[in-house]
Design an enzyme around this catalytic site. Sequence first.
Site, short mmCIF file in Angstrom:
data_model
loop_
_atom_site.label_atom_id
_atom_site.label_comp_id
_atom_site.label_asym_id
_atom_site.label_seq_id
_atom_site.Cartn_x
_atom_site.Cartn_y
_atom_site.Cartn_z
N HIS A 65 0.84 -1.19 0.00
CA HIS A 65 0.00 0.00 0.00
C HIS A 65 0.87 1.24 0.00
CE1 HIS A 65 0.84 -0.94 4.23
NE2 HIS A 65 0.79 0.36 4.45
N CYS A 193 2.22 3.56 11.75
CA CYS A 193 3.09 3.05 10.69
C CYS A 193 3.35 4.18 9.72
CB CYS A 193 2.46 1.85 9.99
SG CYS A 193 0.97 2.23 9.05
#
Length: 683
Positions: A65, A193
């Site tokens: 992603h 993240c």
Amino acid sequence: MSELITAELVDLDLSAATKDAAARSLAERMVAAHRVTDLDGFLADVAAREAQMPTGLDGGIGIPHCRSEHVNAPTLAFGRSAAGIDFGAADGPADLIFLIAAPAGADDDHLTILSGLARRLMDPEFTAALRAGTGPAAVAGLIRGEEPAEEPAVDEEQAEDEAQAENTGPEAGTAGAEAAGSLPFRIVAVTSCPTGIAHTYMAAESLAAAGREAGVEVTVETQGSGGFKKLDPAVISAADAVIWAHDVEVREKSRFRGKPLVDVGVKAGINRPAELIAEARRKAERGEIAVVSEPGGGKGSGDGEADRSGADHAHFGVRLRTYLMSGVSYMVPFVAAGGLLIALSFAIGGYETAGAKSVADHFVWAEADSWAALLNQIGSAAFAFLVPVLAGYIAYGMADRPALVPGFVGGSIALTVNAGFLGGLVAGLLAGAVVMAIQQVPVHATLRGIMPVLVIPLIASAVVGFLMFIVVGKPIASLQNALTDWLNGLSGSNAVILGVVLGLMMCFDMGGPLNKVAYAFAVGGLADPTDGSLKVMAAVMAAGMVPPLAMALATTVRRKLFTKTERENGRAAWVLGASFITEGAIPFAAADPLRVIPSVMAGGAVTGALSMAFGATLRAPHGGVFVVPLIGQPLLYLLAIAAGTLVATALVVLLKGARRAAPDRAGEAGAAGSGDSRVPVTA
């Protein structure tokens, strides 16, 4: 809002053998659906995200992603692989592949959907349904939450409130609490993240679920890319322990002081939450209290799973580097904006633009010189913040928000006394040290509320101001002037030697600490540019372009020496290298460091030396080949880059070719000695 996933974005027979091939196959579906505008550009962004940390998860899941300017609508493509594809998970290949594409400025509603999907991936029933799905339309509907068993996506804030209520409500940990006859053990956690899309929320869900199974109250703060909702201070105060599962800097760390702390990468929060909860309980039982004093460097270990609970006790050199990198990371956007605006002004109006009158007093709409002066003065205004921002955020890295004011004040004084970039470094370190010293002084409870907003900034600013004006400012200014004179006087062999050193530093760790030190040295000189400092900036950018360009060229001229994945990375490396993104060579260095790193270092040294010897100058701190028109001696500058790229390419091809030839010779010798007539297998 367009649908996140449609049947056309589902491939139930994904035949790709590698993660890069899988990403390309799914991305092609996004291009066909008009969700992605530039296939190669988007895949380069996916590869850059993958280089930060593998995206494979235990349970057979891969979630490549990224955020990308080549995405025009948040999109999800899904592939199911019968053979499995290696995404770096500890338990083996992934058969469920989700490619998540988010625009660079994705809105909160879309991010809520993406984060909701990430949470659902922690549900075994959901992943089992995906494996059993029989048609693209049915699977797309399942992912969208259209099955009756699945709850629809809700507002993120509402979802977090409900999750918090679930984790802290009376039913959470009931069995454990009743058995013990007391309140359950309470943990507060932070997950984050690099992109804040998937791992952040998956770790939160995993920790919350493990807490319910263990009879522990777990309340999670997800620090996603779209901001974060702070935990209630009362919840933090009542907690028995803290878990940080993160790969970027935890924001506002000081809230968690005085608690037992487990500090790990975000993937540890996903893959082994029960272990983390058990470790937090053990630390609480032993009375281990973490020293939370630095918001520091952010990213975790390479695999995101190494325990960093001892980070606050790291070697002084490691902590000092972390403090300095904190300042540099906040300074770089000012450098990029200001430097590119100034460089553009020179391209429009020439170097005499720097001496133009203030555009507030004189501006003619139809004159190019007025527009050039406007850009120059805006860029100069941005550059005026370099040293104060550097000092302020070095101090912030050491002692959190109370150190910002004395840090900025010290940096501003450094400019006043002409101490420049070096003065900013010293001012930031002094401010952080003074604030840390003040924080060690015990104060009455009634004063604690005003300490960070009044007492500490007041006292620390006074102390730092005294030191910078009276004690250290003038000696540092003298050193700064000496350094400036040395740079201006560089010629011949001295300039070449400096170019070699800068080239080696830029290429050794390709975006790591040494690379950042060399880059910070170069951009620091742009705050008060001289001919010498402009040569240094040119050499640094030229050398930083060599590693990805060399790997791209090597994969083109000797394809058989590289794997299919590396050849695909090589195509992306052309763009990354041309854009001065040295990190584009990291996948190659990680796979074969002993051959790649020395090769690109040699190429970087050649480029740095030639750039300095040619006298190339650069006022822009970034941009790669796209700012060549703004470079002094542009043709010689490009020649320096080409020469270094060729040297690095030749060396890496030679070393990899020698490695491949060695097994050939060994196999032939073995066959001759044994009478075996089979063709030897090469590596």
